[in-house]
Design an enzyme around this catalytic site. Structure first.
Site, PDB file in Angstrom:
ATOM      1  N   SER A  12       0.841  -1.206   0.000  1.00 19.47           N
ATOM      2  CA  SER A  12       0.000   0.000   0.000  1.00 19.47           C
ATOM      3  C   SER A  12       0.876   1.256   0.000  1.00 19.47           C
ATOM      4  O   SER A  12       0.507   2.278  -0.593  1.00 19.47           O
ATOM      5  CB  SER A  12      -0.992  -0.004   1.167  1.00 19.47           C
ATOM      6  N   ARG A  64      22.187 -14.750   4.207  1.00 18.48           N
ATOM      7  CA  ARG A  64      21.669 -13.394   4.011  1.00 18.48           C
ATOM      8  C   ARG A  64      22.481 -12.615   2.980  1.00 18.48           C
ATOM      9  O   ARG A  64      21.934 -11.971   2.103  1.00 18.48           O
ATOM     10  CB  ARG A  64      21.702 -12.674   5.370  1.00 18.48           C
ATOM     11  N   ARG A  90      12.829  -8.230   5.149  1.00 22.14           N
ATOM     12  CA  ARG A  90      14.121  -8.907   5.290  1.00 22.14           C
ATOM     13  C   ARG A  90      15.075  -7.940   5.966  1.00 22.14           C
ATOM     14  O   ARG A  90      15.093  -6.745   5.643  1.00 22.14           O
ATOM     15  CB  ARG A  90      14.725  -9.276   3.926  1.00 22.14           C
ATOM     16  N   ILE A  91      15.863  -8.461   6.896  1.00 23.78           N
ATOM     17  CA  ILE A  91      16.912  -7.633   7.493  1.00 23.78           C
ATOM     18  C   ILE A  91      18.070  -7.590   6.499  1.00 23.78           C
ATOM     19  O   ILE A  91      18.476  -8.635   5.969  1.00 23.78           O
ATOM     20  CB  ILE A  91      17.356  -8.221   8.849  1.00 23.78           C
ATOM     21  N   HIS A 108       8.884   2.754   9.506  1.00 26.51           N
ATOM     22  CA  HIS A 108       8.604   1.822  10.599  1.00 26.51           C
ATOM     23  C   HIS A 108       7.361   2.305  11.341  1.00 26.51           C
ATOM     24  O   HIS A 108       7.276   3.483  11.700  1.00 26.51           O
ATOM     25  CB  HIS A 108       9.804   1.761  11.544  1.00 26.51           C
ATOM     26  N   THR A 140      20.579   1.956   8.453  1.00 25.44           N
ATOM     27  CA  THR A 140      21.975   1.657   8.799  1.00 25.44           C
ATOM     28  C   THR A 140      22.010   0.198   9.248  1.00 25.44           C
ATOM     29  O   THR A 140      20.991  -0.496   9.183  1.00 25.44           O
ATOM     30  CB  THR A 140      22.462   2.558   9.953  1.00 25.44           C
ATOM     31  N   GLN A 170      -1.259   3.469   8.830  1.00 23.10           N
ATOM     32  CA  GLN A 170      -0.937   3.300   7.406  1.00 23.10           C
ATOM     33  C   GLN A 170      -1.381   4.516   6.584  1.00 23.10           C
ATOM     34  O   GLN A 170      -0.671   4.936   5.669  1.00 23.10           O
ATOM     35  CB  GLN A 170      -1.552   2.025   6.853  1.00 23.10           C
TER      36      GLN A 170
END
Ligand code: GRF
Length: 211
Positions: A12, A64, A90-91, A108, A140, A170
């Protein structure tokens, strides 16, 4: 400015960018939308808008960093000047963050530095907080810990639930994320020496918009 948008789900926030770009309200070109899951609805939204898409499934990679190198390789083909994480679950490895240093934005769903991590709406309600919101920040190596640019704040109502908070937050995100990206596209917001800068001054605290 050429941007890449990374999604894992509904997209979205991606849709909000697509709409703002279509209306010439921000100085971005969405060069590619990349997902780590083939069922991400964001891919459908991008295709509908005629934007190039790529899907690289993280499950096919041993670790990763090899996944991150594969997505960076794909992104580099489009030479993006800005990477927008929009619900990308995903980190990212230190290698990826370094590769695109100072060019990655995330949003976030909390008033950072409060409530990094998951289930923010539940946690805010349980804590009895008076306010909640969402924060756009540079990415970061520290998860949800990069320098903050712009936060949107709402007052929590007595009858809010985790679901109502999610949809209210949102709606805020759909406004603040393109605005923050626009400040970056205009060169007004930059990243240097671990800080976010606005018009040549370090942003110690993010800009705040109350909704
Ligand atoms: C947003 O709430 C954002 O804060 C978080 O993931 C969610 C993505 O939603 N990082 P959508 O896919 O943009 O609808």
């Amino acid at each position: 400015m050429k941007a890449a948008i990374l999604v894992s789900g509904s997209g979205s926030n991606l849709q909000s960018f697509i709409d703002q770009v279509a209306g010439n309200r921000i100085d971005l070109e969405i060069a590619v939308v990349l997902a780590n899951r083939s069922d991400a609805w964001g891919l459908v939204r991008a295709k509908k808008a005629g934007i190039d898409t790529a899907c690289i499934e993280h499950a096919n990679f041993a670790d990763r960093e090899s996944f991150d190198r594969a997505i960076a390789n794909e992104l580099d083909r489009f030479a993006p000047e800005l990477i927008i994480l929009a619900g990308f679950m995903r980190i990212l490895s230190p290698w990826f963050v370094k590769h695109f240093e100072g060019k990655i934005l995330n949003i976030h769903p909390a008033l950072l530095p409060l409530y990094t991590g998951l289930h923010t709406h539940d946690r805010v309600l349980k804590a009895g907080d008076s306010h909640h919101g969402s924060t756009v920040h540079f990415v970061t190596e520290e998860l949800d810990g990069g320098p903050r640019i712009l936060a949107g704040r709402i007052a929590i109502r007595a009858d809010d639930t985790a679901d109502t908070l999610m949809s209210r937050v949102q709606a805020v995100e759909h406004q603040i994320y393109p605005q923050a990206a626009q400040l970056f596209a205009q060169g007004r917001v930059t990243y240097r020496d671990g800080n976010a800068w606005l018009d040549g001054q370090i942003l110690k605290d993010p800009l705040i918009l109350n909704f």
